[in-house]
Design a protein around this motif. Sequence first.
Motif, PDB file in Angstrom:
ATOM      1  N   PHE A  67     -23.750  59.333 -46.305  1.00  0.00           N
ATOM      2  CA  PHE A  67     -24.118  59.103 -47.694  1.00  0.00           C
ATOM      3  C   PHE A  67     -23.886  60.384 -48.490  1.00  0.00           C
ATOM      4  N   GLN A  68     -23.476  60.238 -49.738  1.00  0.00           N
ATOM      5  CA  GLN A  68     -23.424  61.392 -50.633  1.00  0.00           C
ATOM      6  C   GLN A  68     -24.837  61.576 -51.160  1.00  0.00           C
ATOM      7  N   TRP A  69     -25.421  62.726 -50.895  1.00  0.00           N
ATOM      8  CA  TRP A  69     -26.838  62.929 -51.172  1.00  0.00           C
ATOM      9  C   TRP A  69     -27.063  64.181 -51.993  1.00  0.00           C
ATOM     10  N   PRO A  70     -27.937  64.120 -53.009  1.00  0.00           N
ATOM     11  CA  PRO A  70     -28.187  65.306 -53.834  1.00  0.00           C
ATOM     12  C   PRO A  70     -28.878  66.414 -53.037  1.00  0.00           C
ATOM     13  N   THR A  71     -28.375  67.612 -53.195  1.00  0.00           N
ATOM     14  CA  THR A  71     -28.965  68.764 -52.499  1.00  0.00           C
ATOM     15  C   THR A  71     -29.485  69.794 -53.489  1.00  0.00           C
ATOM     16  N   GLY A  72     -29.661  69.384 -54.749  1.00  0.00           N
ATOM     17  CA  GLY A  72     -30.093  70.300 -55.792  1.00  0.00           C
ATOM     18  C   GLY A  72     -31.469  70.869 -55.552  1.00  0.00           C
ATOM     19  N   LYS A  73     -31.890  71.742 -56.450  1.00  0.00           N
ATOM     20  CA  LYS A  73     -33.185  72.412 -56.320  1.00  0.00           C
ATOM     21  C   LYS A  73     -34.342  71.501 -56.708  1.00  0.00           C
ATOM     22  N   GLU A  74     -34.046  70.399 -57.413  1.00  0.00           N
ATOM     23  CA  GLU A  74     -35.106  69.462 -57.758  1.00  0.00           C
ATOM     24  C   GLU A  74     -35.635  68.838 -56.475  1.00  0.00           C
ATOM     25  N   GLU A  75     -36.915  68.533 -56.466  1.00  0.00           N
ATOM     26  CA  GLU A  75     -37.483  67.892 -55.287  1.00  0.00           C
ATOM     27  C   GLU A  75     -37.173  66.411 -55.260  1.00  0.00           C
ATOM     28  N   VAL A  76     -37.091  65.808 -56.442  1.00  0.00           N
ATOM     29  CA  VAL A  76     -36.830  64.380 -56.519  1.00  0.00           C
ATOM     30  C   VAL A  76     -35.979  64.104 -57.750  1.00  0.00           C
TER      31      VAL A  76
END
Length: 83
Positions: A67-76
């Motif tokens: 899956f393409q998954w967000p890895t940003g600094k946001e928790e959600v």
Amino acid sequence: MFLACGSTDLRKSIDGLAAIVQESFGLNPFSSGLFVFCNRACNKLKILYWDHNGFWLYYRSLERGGFQWPTGKEEVVAILLRW
């Protein structure tokens, strides 16, 4: 729908995932939202959903790919779905 950025330990059950939603994200796990979690390899998902008198826990495992998954600094990340 809410995506938990980064990886989550998918050995957690309903109670563990609900605790993450409430304590880490500050959201109500008993709301009508879908809470989606992904493992480190991005090949497994768990979706937590409250339905009137109990939780649904959906599990998806890919045999190949990821899956393409967000890895940003946001928790959600919140995603609005329109039907």
